[in-house]
Enzyme design. Structure first.
Site, mmCIF file in Angstrom:
data_model
loop_
_atom_site.group_PDB
_atom_site.id
_atom_site.type_symbol
_atom_site.label_atom_id
_atom_site.label_comp_id
_atom_site.label_asym_id
_atom_site.label_seq_id
_atom_site.Cartn_x
_atom_site.Cartn_y
_atom_site.Cartn_z
ATOM 1 N N HIS A 1 0.796 -1.232 0.000
ATOM 2 C CA HIS A 1 0.000 0.000 0.000
ATOM 3 C C HIS A 1 0.830 1.285 0.000
ATOM 4 O O HIS A 1 0.538 2.232 0.731
ATOM 5 C CB HIS A 1 -0.963 0.031 1.177
ATOM 6 C CG HIS A 1 -2.075 -0.969 1.095
ATOM 7 N ND1 HIS A 1 -2.596 -1.424 -0.090
ATOM 8 C CD2 HIS A 1 -2.762 -1.598 2.077
ATOM 9 C CE1 HIS A 1 -3.568 -2.277 0.150
ATOM 10 N NE2 HIS A 1 -3.692 -2.417 1.449
ATOM 11 N N HIS B 1 -9.679 2.232 0.350
ATOM 12 C CA HIS B 1 -9.621 1.083 1.264
ATOM 13 C C HIS B 1 -10.702 1.139 2.333
ATOM 14 O O HIS B 1 -10.462 0.862 3.517
ATOM 15 C CB HIS B 1 -8.238 1.044 1.912
ATOM 16 C CG HIS B 1 -7.796 -0.326 2.349
ATOM 17 N ND1 HIS B 1 -8.335 -0.962 3.439
ATOM 18 C CD2 HIS B 1 -6.893 -1.180 1.840
ATOM 19 C CE1 HIS B 1 -7.760 -2.140 3.571
ATOM 20 N NE2 HIS B 1 -6.881 -2.300 2.614
ATOM 21 N N GLU C 1 -11.534 -3.517 -2.990
ATOM 22 C CA GLU C 1 -10.615 -2.499 -3.507
ATOM 23 C C GLU C 1 -10.440 -2.694 -5.007
ATOM 24 O O GLU C 1 -9.727 -3.611 -5.427
ATOM 25 C CB GLU C 1 -9.260 -2.605 -2.793
ATOM 26 C CG GLU C 1 -9.344 -2.614 -1.264
ATOM 27 C CD GLU C 1 -8.213 -3.398 -0.615
ATOM 28 O OE1 GLU C 1 -8.496 -4.312 0.193
ATOM 29 O OE2 GLU C 1 -7.033 -3.131 -0.959
HETATM 30 C C1 GLA Z 1 -5.339 -5.152 2.006
HETATM 31 C C2 GLA Z 1 -4.500 -6.384 1.988
HETATM 32 C C3 GLA Z 1 -4.672 -7.134 3.266
HETATM 33 C C4 GLA Z 1 -4.378 -6.255 4.439
HETATM 34 C C5 GLA Z 1 -5.238 -5.023 4.351
HETATM 35 C C6 GLA Z 1 -4.892 -4.023 5.394
HETATM 36 O O1 GLA Z 1 -6.656 -5.410 1.908
HETATM 37 O O2 GLA Z 1 -4.858 -7.198 0.917
HETATM 38 O O3 GLA Z 1 -3.771 -8.201 3.280
HETATM 39 O O4 GLA Z 1 -3.046 -5.903 4.423
HETATM 40 O O5 GLA Z 1 -5.022 -4.406 3.136
HETATM 41 O O6 GLA Z 1 -4.777 -4.524 6.620
#
Ligand code: GLA
Length: 386
Positions: free
Chosen positions: A141, A215, A351
């Site tokens: 991210h 997110h 997402e």
């Molecule tokens: C995304 C990732 C997950 C986790 C979340 C945040 O959705 O795919 O593995 O890291 O972010 O916690």
């Protein structure tokens, strides 16, 4: 009495000479001033003293979206259930301090690169770029201080059809290890069809990679003390990306006959506990579904339904894929809005994005952005009931 007649005589004259045939009386509807509004209020200060704002968008149906220019974070999303009762359907905190202290990306604008990049590095034209390894050996991210942890410039707008906020910033060359000065502009807009639209734009002065998304953690019951396991999910995707035990994609796999088949609306909790290596690696669902329609048109991207409240969320997107994460890392330690501790799987994320680790996987749709090109993508989340 006399004025009217004269007027009538006059208009008759005008009317007759300009248009030969009888024209319908057209009543020009004065534009009904929509009740769409956007306002801003103080949301506290960053550790360096800079002021943070909270923007509140409201539409004629009482839908409310609250978003802050810290990380482009959606702090609240209030929508009606089938009986018209309003409820907050996203997880988050009541104040800025919660987000500054610790947040698993609650409601955040994610970038420069959503999801994981293997071994926290990638190469472009033979040049290797080292990123921060903030998820084991991998990069997640956008890094330690990604787009979710910076203050954005923000300006609100209202037009006839929507009210919203435009977030903008320049991510400097080398930020979190990424090449190029990236000029990003992201618009969140609410309209009277209960649609929340995300539009993402970016340009760069050096070849780079971009994969922006949002997110938000949804719980359509409006009561995050309940899990999301009784929600029904539909994803128009015949394949998903299998992962290794660090959640890096390894192969594109058919969903048919597996717990990953959401081609028709299916209860999330129905198969999540099955004996399955991919579910074990994900600690549940935490995978990327590849849309069967791989075009970049704004297409149906899935739906989420909560039978208890009747709330239905439809997604439309230009993106080729969607990460479905069933909130497997929520462990009750985070105390969110209203003092609720967010327990295991009490929120889920959908997402829309390009595939994880695309910079290292040439067969995946490209996330490369060249100087002179514009990165543009759009996703729409519609909130209705049935
Ligand atoms: C995304 C990732 C997950 C986790 C979340 C945040 O959705 O795919 O593995 O890291 O972010 O916690």
């Amino acid at each position: 009495m006399k004025k009217t007649i004269l007027l009538a005589a006059t208009s008759l004259i005008i009317w007759s000479c300009s248009t030969p045939k009888k024209q319908e009386e057209k009543t020009v509807e004065a534009p009904v001033e929509s009740g769409l509004t956007v306002s801003s209020s103080d949301f506290g200060q960053m550790p360096d003293g800079s002021a943070v704002s909270l923007f509140t968008m409201k539409n004629d149906n009482g839908v409310i979206v609250k978003v802050t220019n810290y990380g482009g974070i959606i702090t609240s999303l209030i929508a009606p259930d089938k009986d018209g009762n309003m409820g907050d359907i996203v997880l988050g905190y009541d104040s800025l301090s919660g987000y500054l202290k610790s947040s698993p990306y609650f409601g955040a604008l994610i970038g420069r690169y959503g999801n994981r990049i293997a071994d926290a590095k990638f190469s472009l034209d033979g040049e290797e770029y080292q990123l921060q390894a903030n998820d084991g050996k991998n990069h997640l991210h956008g890094g330690v201080k990604g787009f979710d942890k910076v203050l954005w410039d923000a300006s609100s707008f209202k037009n006839e059809t929507s009210a919203g906020v435009v977030f903008s910033r320049v991510s400097p060359d080398g930020e979190e290890g990424y090449p190029g000065n990236l000029t990003a502009e992201v618009t969140y807009a609410l309209n009277n069809d209960n649609e929340l639209t995300f539009e993402y734009k970016a340009t760069t002065d050096k070849k780079t990679v971009v994969n922006l998304t949002n997110h938000a953690y949804f719980n359509l019951t409006g009561d995050p003390s309940q899990t999301i396991l009784d929600h029904e999910l539909e994803l128009p995707a015949n394949t998903f990306l299998s992962i290794d035990n660090t959640l890096i994609p390894t192969a594109q796999t058919a969903v048919e006959g597996t717990p990953f088949d959401f081609t028709s609306a299916t209860l999330i909790g129905a198969r999540i506990g099955e004996e399955n290596e991919q579910l074990a690696f994900g600690k549940g669902y935490d995978h990327c579904w590849v849309y069967t329609d791989s075009s970049d048109s704004l297409k149906f991207g899935g739906s989420l339904y909560d039978p208890s409240s009747g709330r239905l969320m439809n997604i439309y997107t230009m993106e080729p894929a969607i990460q479905f994460y069933s909130g497997n890392f929520l462990d009750g330690k985070l105390t969110g809005k209203g003092g609720i501790n967010y327990q295991f799987r009490t929120g889920l994320c959908l997402e829309t994005q390009h595939y994880p680790d695309s910079p290292n996987q040439p067969e995946f749709p490209s996330t490369v952005l060249e100087p002179g090109q514009e990165y543009y993508t759009k996703s729409v989340y519609e909130f209705t009931t049935k």
